[in-house]
Scaffold this motif. Structure first.
Motif: not given
Length: 436
Positions: A315-319, A328-333
């Motif tokens: 998971p990535v927290v975005v504004e 948002h979910w994005q590939p870990a690498p």
């Protein structure tokens, strides 16, 4: 609830000895601490243990494979312990596939112990099954028979709670076993010893321990030759604490192959000599950085390389003002974005629903566990004109205009609710999250 009843094999109308029941509880304790002795069986409540042992099918297969060596005549599963015992007596293993009442109604009356003292009278009334007994007027049953009959029927059918005295694993392990026939050679002792080892490993699992030494003793027949000893023993030691039945059996077999009995043996005794707390191995898919020296980032990169980048997400927290799109979910690498999410002064919940839940209304008040009391708000969230959503050939904007409130239910739950201002029904309320 999920119960299993393990019915001990015994002669007709003869209850099994207490030592057999107690020994079987040592085995059952590895699956659940909610283990009890009920009449001629051991019952175990397994609902909380199903996932731990790989699901219902895997747990069932393991128990069925092992209890045959422990003198269990039959076993059965049901939502209540008395129902499971009744199914086991009737030789029907599955009491959870279908409605409990309809399945129990088909069983003979004598599968429930409380019915047996009144079997003659009930038979004269035309009763043959538990369903026939259940159809009798409750008032008549309570006046004509003792209270135990109605109580047991209600408990079996799940209409009244059951009470049990739970078995606790003792501090030490020392179990005896009388062999079915006299044994002339030491390797043949392994058949009975394996049964004792199953009990030992169950006791060890219940105590979260492993063993480094145990002693197997045998008693020679009373008609042994003059000059022979009363019995013998062998002590087995392991390099590290363990409770693997198969490994312990192999070690014992190697040692018994070197032993020569002075006389036929009829009784066995197994004693745990050295017991140590066993450090459980973590079941987590993530590594222990302190032990393996590999960071979580490197581990995720390695897993993504094997499975594919699209299989490992983080998971990535975005504004974003809108709660549904703040994560948002994005590939870990992939590297994390530089920007950080905006922090609001308005309280935001610990958990949000994937889809807001529309609430029932009482007048103009939203309902959830009762009438909600609005505490803090409103906090308006607007935006989304730039966000295009595509569903096949259709495209729409993800615009939201909501007024959020922190609300409290009559049961004390702190909730996150909102109203939509651009909706056709702007009086509707939705539950979107909760505070831990």
């Amino acid at each position: 609830m999920l119960w299993v009843a393990l019915l001990i094999r015994s002669k007709p109308s003869t209850p099994p000895p207490d030592d057999k029941l107690r020994g079987l509880t040592m085995y059952a304790l590895q699956f659940s601490p909610r283990t009890a002795i009920v009449e001629d069986s051991v019952v175990v409540e397994l609902e909380a243990s199903v996932t731990l042992f790989g699901g219902r099918r895997a747990l069932r297969d393991r128990i069925v494979a092992e209890v045959a060596e422990l003198g269990v005549a039959s076993l059965a599963w049901a939502p209540t312990s008395l129902a499971a015992l009744a199914f086991a007596r009737a030789g029907k293993e599955n009491g959870v596939r279908g409605a409990l009442a309809s399945l129990l109604d088909q069983l003979p009356m004598d599968t429930l112990s409380a019915v047996r003292p009144h079997a003659t009278t009930l038979s004269q009334l035309g009763c043959r099954t538990l369903g026939d007994v259940r159809k009798l007027p409750r008032g008549g049953i309570s006046r004509r028979f003792d209270k135990a009959l109605l109580t047991a029927m209600d408990q079996a059918y799940g209409l009244r709670p059951e009470a049990h005295v739970w078995i606790e694993a003792p501090e030490t392990f020392r179990e005896r076993l009388e062999l079915m026939s006299r044994v002339d050679s030491a390797p043949a002792l392994l058949f009975g010893a394996r049964r004792l080892l199953l009990l030992l490993c169950g006791w060890l699992a219940a105590r979260h321990s492993g063993i480094t030494a145990f002693t197997l003793r045998w008693v020679h027949d009373a008609m042994r030759p003059r000059g022979s000893n009363a019995g013998g023993e062998v002590t087995i030691r392991t390099a590290a604490p363990m409770r693997d039945v198969e490994h312990l059996c192999r070690l014992l077999a190697e040692n018994l192959a070197k032993v020569e009995l002075q006389a036929p043996a009829g009784d066995l005794e197994l004693e745990a000599v050295e017991v140590h707390a066993l450090e459980e191995v973590s079941k987590s898919l993530l590594p222990d950085v302190a032990q393996q020296g590999e960071s979580l980032t490197l581990t995720l990169e390695r897993i993504a390389a094997r499975l594919g980048a699209e299989k490992v997400l983080r998971p990535v927290v975005v504004e974003d003002h809108r709660p549904e799109w703040q994560t948002h979910w994005q590939p870990a690498p992939q590297s994390l974005p530089k920007k950080r999410a905006r922090r609001s002064r308005f309280p935001e919940p610990s958990f949000i629903l994937a889809k807001p839940l529309r609430l029932a209304m009482r007048g103009d008040k939203p309902l959830y566990q009762g009438v909600l009391e609005l505490r803090i708000g409103p906090h308006r969230v607007e935006g989304g004109w730039w966000h295009r959503l595509r569903d096949g050939d259709n495209e729409a904007t993800a615009i939201v205009v909501r007024d959020y409130w922190v609300a409290q239910s009559p049961l004390g739950a702190v909730l996150w609710v909102f109203q939509e201002r651009l909706a056709r029904d702007d009086s509707a309320w939705f539950l979107h999250g909760s505070f831990s």
